[in-house]
Design a protein around this motif. Structure first.
Motif, PDB file in Angstrom:
ATOM      1  N   LYS A   1       0.836  -1.203   0.000  1.00 35.75           N
ATOM      2  CA  LYS A   1       0.000   0.000   0.000  1.00 35.75           C
ATOM      3  C   LYS A   1       0.871   1.254   0.000  1.00 35.75           C
ATOM      4  O   LYS A   1       0.625   2.195  -0.757  1.00 35.75           O
ATOM      5  CB  LYS A   1      -0.944  -0.002   1.218  1.00 35.75           C
ATOM      6  N   GLU A   2       1.930   1.251   0.845  1.00 35.21           N
ATOM      7  CA  GLU A   2       2.789   2.441   0.917  1.00 35.21           C
ATOM      8  C   GLU A   2       3.520   2.676  -0.404  1.00 35.21           C
ATOM      9  O   GLU A   2       3.646   3.811  -0.861  1.00 35.21           O
ATOM     10  CB  GLU A   2       3.754   2.367   2.098  1.00 35.21           C
ATOM     11  N   ALA A   3       3.944   1.586  -1.052  1.00 37.48           N
ATOM     12  CA  ALA A   3       4.620   1.719  -2.357  1.00 37.48           C
ATOM     13  C   ALA A   3       3.659   2.311  -3.387  1.00 37.48           C
ATOM     14  O   ALA A   3       4.036   3.191  -4.164  1.00 37.48           O
ATOM     15  CB  ALA A   3       5.124   0.350  -2.820  1.00 37.48           C
ATOM     16  N   LEU A   4       2.410   1.861  -3.359  1.00 37.31           N
ATOM     17  CA  LEU A   4       1.440   2.361  -4.343  1.00 37.31           C
ATOM     18  C   LEU A   4       0.998   3.786  -4.022  1.00 37.31           C
ATOM     19  O   LEU A   4       0.657   4.558  -4.909  1.00 37.31           O
ATOM     20  CB  LEU A   4       0.250   1.406  -4.459  1.00 37.31           C
ATOM     21  N   ARG A   5       1.030   4.142  -2.740  1.00 32.26           N
ATOM     22  CA  ARG A   5       0.704   5.517  -2.367  1.00 32.26           C
ATOM     23  C   ARG A   5       1.771   6.461  -2.941  1.00 32.26           C
ATOM     24  O   ARG A   5       1.455   7.523  -3.464  1.00 32.26           O
ATOM     25  CB  ARG A   5       0.654   5.648  -0.834  1.00 32.26           C
ATOM     26  N   ARG A   6       3.047   6.013  -2.851  1.00 39.46           N
ATOM     27  CA  ARG A   6       4.130   6.824  -3.432  1.00 39.46           C
ATOM     28  C   ARG A   6       3.954   6.951  -4.943  1.00 39.46           C
ATOM     29  O   ARG A   6       4.092   8.034  -5.501  1.00 39.46           O
ATOM     30  CB  ARG A   6       5.504   6.189  -3.119  1.00 39.46           C
ATOM     31  N   ARG A   7       3.619   5.844  -5.607  1.00 41.86           N
ATOM     32  CA  ARG A   7       3.425   5.882  -7.062  1.00 41.86           C
ATOM     33  C   ARG A   7       2.291   6.838  -7.440  1.00 41.86           C
ATOM     34  O   ARG A   7       2.393   7.614  -8.377  1.00 41.86           O
ATOM     35  CB  ARG A   7       3.118   4.476  -7.593  1.00 41.86           C
ATOM     36  N   LEU A   8       1.210   6.785  -6.648  1.00 43.84           N
ATOM     37  CA  LEU A   8       0.058   7.661  -6.914  1.00 43.84           C
ATOM     38  C   LEU A   8       0.471   9.128  -6.824  1.00 43.84           C
ATOM     39  O   LEU A   8       0.135   9.944  -7.677  1.00 43.84           O
ATOM     40  CB  LEU A   8      -1.077   7.353  -5.926  1.00 43.84           C
ATOM     41  N   ARG A   9       1.260   9.441  -5.767  1.00 43.47           N
ATOM     42  CA  ARG A   9       1.717  10.825  -5.597  1.00 43.47           C
ATOM     43  C   ARG A   9       2.586  11.268  -6.768  1.00 43.47           C
ATOM     44  O   ARG A   9       2.467  12.382  -7.263  1.00 43.47           O
ATOM     45  CB  ARG A   9       2.523  10.958  -4.289  1.00 43.47           C
ATOM     46  N   GLU A  10       3.476  10.374  -7.225  1.00 49.22           N
ATOM     47  CA  GLU A  10       4.330  10.694  -8.377  1.00 49.22           C
ATOM     48  C   GLU A  10       3.485  10.927  -9.629  1.00 49.22           C
ATOM     49  O   GLU A  10       3.676  11.906 -10.344  1.00 49.22           O
ATOM     50  CB  GLU A  10       5.315   9.550  -8.641  1.00 49.22           C
ATOM     51  N   ASP A  11       2.537  10.012  -9.860  1.00 46.81           N
ATOM     52  CA  ASP A  11       1.667  10.142 -11.040  1.00 46.81           C
ATOM     53  C   ASP A  11       0.902  11.456 -10.998  1.00 46.81           C
ATOM     54  O   ASP A  11       0.689  12.099 -12.021  1.00 46.81           O
ATOM     55  CB  ASP A  11       0.678   8.973 -11.107  1.00 46.81           C
ATOM     56  N   LEU A  12       0.495  11.843  -9.803  1.00 43.64           N
ATOM     57  CA  LEU A  12      -0.232  13.103  -9.614  1.00 43.64           C
ATOM     58  C   LEU A  12       0.643  14.276 -10.018  1.00 43.64           C
ATOM     59  O   LEU A  12       0.206  15.171 -10.742  1.00 43.64           O
ATOM     60  CB  LEU A  12      -0.606  13.248  -8.140  1.00 43.64           C
ATOM     61  N   GLU A  13       1.911  14.251  -9.548  1.00 39.83           N
ATOM     62  CA  GLU A  13       2.828  15.355  -9.854  1.00 39.83           C
ATOM     63  C   GLU A  13       3.110  15.459 -11.339  1.00 39.83           C
ATOM     64  O   GLU A  13       3.133  16.536 -11.925  1.00 39.83           O
ATOM     65  CB  GLU A  13       4.140  15.171  -9.089  1.00 39.83           C
ATOM     66  N   ILE A  14       3.336  14.297 -11.965  1.00 35.07           N
ATOM     67  CA  ILE A  14       3.665  14.279 -13.396  1.00 35.07           C
ATOM     68  C   ILE A  14       2.439  14.684 -14.232  1.00 35.07           C
ATOM     69  O   ILE A  14       2.561  15.194 -15.338  1.00 35.07           O
ATOM     70  CB  ILE A  14       4.157  12.876 -13.822  1.00 35.07           C
ATOM     71  N   GLY A  15       1.240  14.439 -13.661  1.00 37.51           N
ATOM     72  CA  GLY A  15       0.028  14.767 -14.401  1.00 37.51           C
ATOM     73  C   GLY A  15      -0.516  13.584 -15.198  1.00 37.51           C
ATOM     74  O   GLY A  15      -1.271  13.750 -16.147  1.00 37.51           O
ATOM     75  N   TYR A  16      -0.073  12.379 -14.823  1.00 38.76           N
ATOM     76  CA  TYR A  16      -0.530  11.164 -15.488  1.00 38.76           C
ATOM     77  C   TYR A  16      -1.999  10.873 -15.213  1.00 38.76           C
ATOM     78  O   TYR A  16      -2.661  10.194 -15.967  1.00 38.76           O
ATOM     79  CB  TYR A  16       0.247   9.944 -14.948  1.00 38.76           C
ATOM     80  N   LEU A  17      -2.484  11.342 -14.067  1.00 38.71           N
ATOM     81  CA  LEU A  17      -3.794  10.895 -13.605  1.00 38.71           C
ATOM     82  C   LEU A  17      -4.954  11.665 -14.201  1.00 38.71           C
ATOM     83  O   LEU A  17      -4.877  12.872 -14.415  1.00 38.71           O
ATOM     84  CB  LEU A  17      -3.855  10.972 -12.081  1.00 38.71           C
ATOM     85  N   ASP A  18      -6.008  10.934 -14.434  1.00 41.92           N
ATOM     86  CA  ASP A  18      -7.261  11.462 -14.931  1.00 41.92           C
ATOM     87  C   ASP A  18      -7.878  12.345 -13.821  1.00 41.92           C
ATOM     88  O   ASP A  18      -8.208  11.863 -12.741  1.00 41.92           O
ATOM     89  CB  ASP A  18      -8.146  10.233 -15.200  1.00 41.92           C
ATOM     90  N   GLU A  19      -7.993  13.652 -14.101  1.00 39.43           N
ATOM     91  CA  GLU A  19      -8.498  14.600 -13.095  1.00 39.43           C
ATOM     92  C   GLU A  19      -9.871  14.231 -12.532  1.00 39.43           C
ATOM     93  O   GLU A  19     -10.192  14.542 -11.398  1.00 39.43           O
ATOM     94  CB  GLU A  19      -8.631  15.992 -13.731  1.00 39.43           C
ATOM     95  N   ASP A  20     -10.660  13.592 -13.394  1.00 37.93           N
ATOM     96  CA  ASP A  20     -12.027  13.230 -13.034  1.00 37.93           C
ATOM     97  C   ASP A  20     -12.107  12.258 -11.864  1.00 37.93           C
ATOM     98  O   ASP A  20     -13.193  11.980 -11.368  1.00 37.93           O
ATOM     99  CB  ASP A  20     -12.682  12.522 -14.237  1.00 37.93           C
ATOM    100  N   ILE A  21     -10.974  11.670 -11.492  1.00 39.08           N
ATOM    101  CA  ILE A  21     -11.055  10.533 -10.578  1.00 39.08           C
ATOM    102  C   ILE A  21     -10.058  10.616  -9.416  1.00 39.08           C
ATOM    103  O   ILE A  21     -10.153   9.860  -8.444  1.00 39.08           O
ATOM    104  CB  ILE A  21     -10.892   9.223 -11.408  1.00 39.08           C
ATOM    105  N   VAL A  22      -9.130  11.570  -9.466  1.00 39.01           N
ATOM    106  CA  VAL A  22      -8.053  11.665  -8.467  1.00 39.01           C
ATOM    107  C   VAL A  22      -8.574  11.712  -7.037  1.00 39.01           C
ATOM    108  O   VAL A  22      -8.094  10.983  -6.161  1.00 39.01           O
ATOM    109  CB  VAL A  22      -7.173  12.917  -8.726  1.00 39.01           C
ATOM    110  N   ASP A  23      -9.585  12.560  -6.794  1.00 43.49           N
ATOM    111  CA  ASP A  23     -10.083  12.706  -5.414  1.00 43.49           C
ATOM    112  C   ASP A  23     -10.680  11.391  -4.890  1.00 43.49           C
ATOM    113  O   ASP A  23     -10.576  11.079  -3.704  1.00 43.49           O
ATOM    114  CB  ASP A  23     -11.100  13.852  -5.318  1.00 43.49           C
ATOM    115  N   ILE A  24     -11.269  10.597  -5.789  1.00 44.90           N
ATOM    116  CA  ILE A  24     -11.830   9.306  -5.376  1.00 44.90           C
ATOM    117  C   ILE A  24     -10.714   8.334  -4.987  1.00 44.90           C
ATOM    118  O   ILE A  24     -10.790   7.646  -3.965  1.00 44.90           O
ATOM    119  CB  ILE A  24     -12.709   8.725  -6.509  1.00 44.90           C
ATOM    120  N   LEU A  25      -9.646   8.309  -5.783  1.00 45.51           N
ATOM    121  CA  LEU A  25      -8.516   7.426  -5.475  1.00 45.51           C
ATOM    122  C   LEU A  25      -7.907   7.785  -4.121  1.00 45.51           C
ATOM    123  O   LEU A  25      -7.659   6.909  -3.286  1.00 45.51           O
ATOM    124  CB  LEU A  25      -7.447   7.509  -6.575  1.00 45.51           C
TER     125      LEU A  25
END
Lengths: 199, 199
Positions: free
Chosen positions: B13-37
């Motif tokens: 979980k901690e490894a994936l939390r770090r990945r999520l934060r990185e993806d957020l910074e890079i802008g990889y993530l779909d804005e429509d869904i970030v808050d749900i994740l």
């Protein structure tokens, strides 16, 4: 505390075995799938609840996944003909007319996780890759859905306006039948993985 | 023996939390869904693995559920325009061209059955009725798929033969966009059931 109350689960299994036998005698059951249902009942920890071997339907409704205010105007578990499509295109449509092809679906109850895993492994190996556990209930058991990704939802008409170029209706029917048979093929593979020798 | 090894699960979980934060910074993530994740990560017994907020694609391939030998020629997480459809109808098609609309999908790992049930209840209440447990793995956790029944798979072309009457392309685009928004609406309901106040 175990996930499922085994005594109640077994009683339910026997009740559903009787219902299956009655449905078989009356001829309610889809021939394409009866041997698979009986085979699943042979597993001590499994019984089937409902099933569909895959079908082609024509649905008059807003969107194909909305059941409310929608009507199935045509249903067939075997390939359809161009005539059948044309005849239905000529009938009046209240909302939108959809051509929907679905692959096989089987709902199963398992008495324990071990039986669930065993069945899910067989399902995945057979190409029913969208299978999973829908819910876990102490009385009703672990409810599993075996399902493929096979699904066509093609918009044919809006009110009485036909979207398809009529000269291409035959091509569309060919592809719909190909999709149906792709589903039936996965059922055939499930049969093999369950160790059923077909007559 | 518990279903899931909690120590390994938490490390993942901690490894994936770090990945999520990185993806957020890079802008990889779909804005429509970030808050749900992010909200799902807040549950002690849950983390997200992958997600899609729903999209419209054009796929060149034999059948839309077969990945092999198929190519996504167009992809958009927002409504499409008639021009975008027409332009793609005019391009050469190798096999068959499909218009595919899919609803939101979120893959989640749970540490225990209680967390799984809790999430599945929220998902069903939100209209993501095809949600379920895909597998249970001691290291990876209980893998849950949250999914709606929203799906359009409309056959547009066979080789270079267009099936739709070109004057009706606008109607088809309207329905495809309506389907996409029907999926996004369920995401909005999921947001409410998760207790997220939107900015």
């Amino acid at each position: 505390m175990p996930l499922v109350d085994t005594v109640k689960w077994r009683a339910r299994k026997e009740a559903l075995r009787r219902r299956l036998r009655e449905d078989l005698e009356i001829g309610y059951l889809d021939e394409d799938i009866v041997d698979i249902l009986l085979k699943i009942f042979d597993f001590e920890g499994l019984y089937t609840i409902s099933s569909c071997s895959g079908r082609i339907t024509l649905i008059d409704g807003r969107l194909p996944w909305r059941r409310r205010n929608s009507t199935i105007v045509f249903k067939k578990h075997y390939p359809m003909t161009v005539d059948e499509l044309i005849r239905n295109l000529e009938m009046p449509t209240a909302d939108r007319l959809w051509l929907v092809v679905t692959g096989p679906i089987i709902h199963v109850s398992a008495a324990d996780l071990r039986s669930s895993y065993e069945l899910l492994k067989i399902a995945r190996d057979s190409g029913m890759k969208h299978s999973g556990i829908l819910s876990i209930n102490r009385e009703k058991g672990i409810i599993i859905e075996l399902r493929t990704g096979v699904r066509l939802t093609h918009l044919l008409k809006i009110k009485n306006q036909v979207l398809i170029d009529p000269s291409k209706a035959g091509e569309l029917v060919n592809v719909a039948n190909e999709a149906l048979l792709d589903g039936k093929e996965r059922l055939e593979r499930l049969r093999r993985f369950l160790g059923i020798a077909r007559p």
